[in-house]
Design an enzyme around this catalytic site. Structure first.
Site, PDB file in Angstrom:
ATOM      1  N   LYS A  66       0.848  -1.189   0.000  1.00 10.72           N
ATOM      2  CA  LYS A  66       0.000   0.000   0.000  1.00 10.72           C
ATOM      3  C   LYS A  66       0.880   1.233   0.000  1.00 10.72           C
ATOM      4  O   LYS A  66       1.866   1.293   0.733  1.00 10.72           O
ATOM      5  CB  LYS A  66      -0.836  -0.020   1.299  1.00 10.72           C
ATOM      6  CG  LYS A  66      -1.884   1.046   1.388  1.00 10.72           C
ATOM      7  CD  LYS A  66      -3.227   0.558   0.908  1.00 10.72           C
ATOM      8  CE  LYS A  66      -4.240   1.662   0.739  1.00 10.72           C
ATOM      9  NZ  LYS A  66      -4.032   2.503  -0.448  1.00 10.72           N
ATOM     10  N   LYS A  90       5.224   2.053   8.387  1.00  6.57           N
ATOM     11  CA  LYS A  90       4.020   2.809   8.798  1.00  6.57           C
ATOM     12  C   LYS A  90       2.806   1.890   8.951  1.00  6.57           C
ATOM     13  O   LYS A  90       2.108   1.926   9.956  1.00  6.57           O
ATOM     14  CB  LYS A  90       3.732   3.894   7.739  1.00  6.57           C
ATOM     15  CG  LYS A  90       2.672   4.880   8.150  1.00  6.57           C
ATOM     16  CD  LYS A  90       2.402   5.904   7.053  1.00  6.57           C
ATOM     17  CE  LYS A  90       3.625   6.737   6.715  1.00  6.57           C
ATOM     18  NZ  LYS A  90       3.328   7.822   5.765  1.00  6.57           N
ATOM     19  N   LYS A 102       5.228   2.503  -3.030  1.00 10.38           N
ATOM     20  CA  LYS A 102       5.087   3.915  -3.385  1.00 10.38           C
ATOM     21  C   LYS A 102       5.324   4.057  -4.877  1.00 10.38           C
ATOM     22  O   LYS A 102       5.988   3.208  -5.485  1.00 10.38           O
ATOM     23  CB  LYS A 102       6.116   4.765  -2.624  1.00 10.38           C
ATOM     24  CG  LYS A 102       5.750   6.226  -2.515  1.00 10.38           C
ATOM     25  CD  LYS A 102       4.769   6.479  -1.393  1.00 10.38           C
ATOM     26  CE  LYS A 102       4.388   7.924  -1.266  1.00 10.38           C
ATOM     27  NZ  LYS A 102       3.612   8.152  -0.030  1.00 10.38           N
ATOM     28  N   THR A 185      -5.414  12.488   7.378  1.00 11.46           N
ATOM     29  CA  THR A 185      -4.009  12.651   7.791  1.00 11.46           C
ATOM     30  C   THR A 185      -3.883  13.834   8.746  1.00 11.46           C
ATOM     31  O   THR A 185      -3.251  13.728   9.810  1.00 11.46           O
ATOM     32  CB  THR A 185      -3.096  12.823   6.560  1.00 11.46           C
ATOM     33  OG1 THR A 185      -3.357  11.748   5.661  1.00 11.46           O
ATOM     34  CG2 THR A 185      -1.635  12.809   6.946  1.00 11.46           C
ATOM     35  N   ASN A 216      -3.398  19.861   2.059  1.00 12.16           N
ATOM     36  CA  ASN A 216      -4.345  18.915   2.650  1.00 12.16           C
ATOM     37  C   ASN A 216      -4.005  18.652   4.124  1.00 12.16           C
ATOM     38  O   ASN A 216      -4.846  18.815   5.009  1.00 12.16           O
ATOM     39  CB  ASN A 216      -4.322  17.603   1.829  1.00 12.16           C
ATOM     40  CG  ASN A 216      -5.210  16.552   2.436  1.00 12.16           C
ATOM     41  OD1 ASN A 216      -4.932  16.050   3.526  1.00 12.16           O
ATOM     42  ND2 ASN A 216      -6.286  16.200   1.773  1.00 12.16           N
ATOM     43  N   SER A 345      -7.566   4.963   4.394  1.00  7.89           N
ATOM     44  CA  SER A 345      -7.495   4.232   3.123  1.00  7.89           C
ATOM     45  C   SER A 345      -7.826   2.757   3.356  1.00  7.89           C
ATOM     46  O   SER A 345      -8.531   2.128   2.564  1.00  7.89           O
ATOM     47  CB  SER A 345      -6.089   4.324   2.521  1.00  7.89           C
ATOM     48  OG  SER A 345      -5.994   5.441   1.675  1.00  7.89           O
TER      49      SER A 345
END
Ligand code: NAD
Length: 411
Positions: A66, A90, A102, A185, A216, A345
């Protein structure tokens, strides 16, 4: 210093407190797969533009990989590799059943029209669709990409593989997205700032905050902290630093950015300083929420804050981190501080797979619970072992990935 070198330094420091063989250490440092592709598409004037796209899949011991997709002119393999490995630690530190990945394209998205962006995104999916999927690798937004990009990616991927919105997260709410994903986030950053300060015996109204970046993450963190009665004395974006020692009017700043395409430019109700002044603000809490590598050995002396919350990925280089530790400055590391996004997510992916929708209240409750548990675990690990929160967070994540690797039978 390069981003991957910085991540490896943090990995190595943390593994001093985790028992493992050299071959396991080597395996956890290496990516499973690194893909570099040519992304060619037609510009609006009919000419062809060629860009380089990347997808790095770091580790899948704990589940499908992810991680976000970044469109930025500085995207390169070294950075994507570093960010992919950060995603592995993470997802592990917040205990999501995922690995880390990523991706990105080395392009400045601001130079492209919406239809060029769409053609580029679809051309990228044509190149990588075979290596992503709901059970293998699930991309999400990052800098330069948003819910609209995710909708294009889903649509293009489904042309090859059929209906399955769980292939990507961060989608528009009307297109199988999750309520609360956009704020997640920043909300997580705010919540964890609150929890850390409580542990340090500090009250919100006595804790002045400065936030670098008002996109954001920065803007949602500012909103949460303002509502929790923290005085936000400085915020910044590419246009400069906006400062008021009595505390900025955050609702007014948010309205300003809504009316000015997300920019703080032109906000007049406070003092205006150069961009670099933000990091030097006289405050208790500093929140870098823009770029990586902004606090280095060269400027660390100018930092006045006693607490730093890493909302951005990799904002502190290891040499600066060492000096901050020596000075007793407490740093909440990125792999925990900004994990709210990947957590929601995950909730989106779960809802897609169940063909079910959660309310915003449920998303917030589950997010707060997940992050609080992860924070308590990291806090107690750091206290018990007498190590920094960064070493503790990496240690918890690495230990979980190592255990899953051992249980799978490969080692
Ligand atoms: P964004 O593009 O929405 O906002 C970035 C902000 O930083 C903008 O306000 C921009 O003007 C500002 N900025 C850029 N360069 C700057 C500079 N030199 N000085 C001051 N401000 C500058 O991006 P975002 O989604 O808010 O992401 C910010 C950081 O958080 C990134 O490091 C990203 O990887 C990380 N992050 C984001 C998420 C997420 O869900 N969006 C999740 C985890 C980590």
């Amino acid at each position: 210093m390069h981003a991957f070198e910085a991540t490896q330094t943090y990995f190595n420091r943390a593994t001093e407190h985790v028992e493992m063989s050299d071959s396991m250490r080597e395996s956890l440092q290496m990516s499973k797969r690194e893909l570099q592709v040519q992304v060619s598409f037609h510009k609006d004037d009919g000419s062809v533009m060629n860009c380089v796209g990347y997808r790095v899949q770091h580790n899948n011991s704990r589940g499908p990989m992810k991680g976000g997709l970044r469109y930025h002119h500085e995207v390169n393999l070294d950075e994507v590799r570093a960010l992919a490995s950060l995603m592995t630690w993470k997802t592990a530190v917040v205990d999501l059943p995922y690995g880390g990945a990523k991706g990105g394209i080395g392009v400045n998205p601001k130079t492209l029209s919406p239809s060029e962006l769409e053609r580029m995104t679809r051309a990228f999916v044509d190149q990588i669709h075979d290596v992503i999927g709901p059970d293998t690798d699930i991309p999400a937004p990052d800098m330069g990409t948003d819910h609209r990009t995710m909708a294009w990616i889903r649509n293009q991927w489904e042309k090859y593989h059929g209906f399955n919105p769980a292939v990507i997260t961060g989608k528009p709410v009307e297109e199988y997205g999750a309520k609360g994903r956009e704020e997640a986030t920043g909300r997580g950053v705010g919540l964890l700032t609150f929890k850390l300060l409580k542990r340090k015996g500090r009250r919100p109204h006595e804790s002045r905050v400065a936030i670098q970046g008002f996109g954001n993450v920065g803007s949602h963190a500012a909103k949460f902290l303002h509502e929790a009665e923290f005085p936000i004395v400085a915020v910044s974006d590419v246009s400069g630093t906006y400062y008021d020692p009595r505390g900025l009017d955050i609702p007014q700043l948010l309205r300003h950015t809504l009316m000015h395409k997300g920019s703080l430019e032109g906000f007049k109700e406070c003092e205006r300083l150069p961009g670099e002044a933000l990091l030097q603000t006289d405050c208790e809490v500093l929140i870098p929420a823009a770029l990586g590598g902004v606090i280095t050995g060269e400027n660390v002396d100018q930092i006045q804050a006693r607490i730093i919350i890493e909302a951005a990925n990799g904002p502190i280089w290891p040499d600066a981190d060492e000096q901050l530790n020596e000075r007793g400055v407490v740093v909440l590391p990125d792999i925990l501080a900004n994990a709210g996004g990947v957590t929601v997510s995950y909730f989106e992916w779960v809802q897609n797979r169940q063909h079910y929708r959660w309310s915003l209240d449920r998303v917030r409750q589950e997010l707060d619970r997940t992050l609080s548990e992860a924070f308590e675990n990291v806090w107690h690990t750091a206290q018990d072992k007498g190590i920094s929160l960064r070493e503790a967070a990496f240690g918890v994540g690495i230990q979980r990935v190592k255990r899953a690797t051992e249980l799978s039978g490969s080692f």
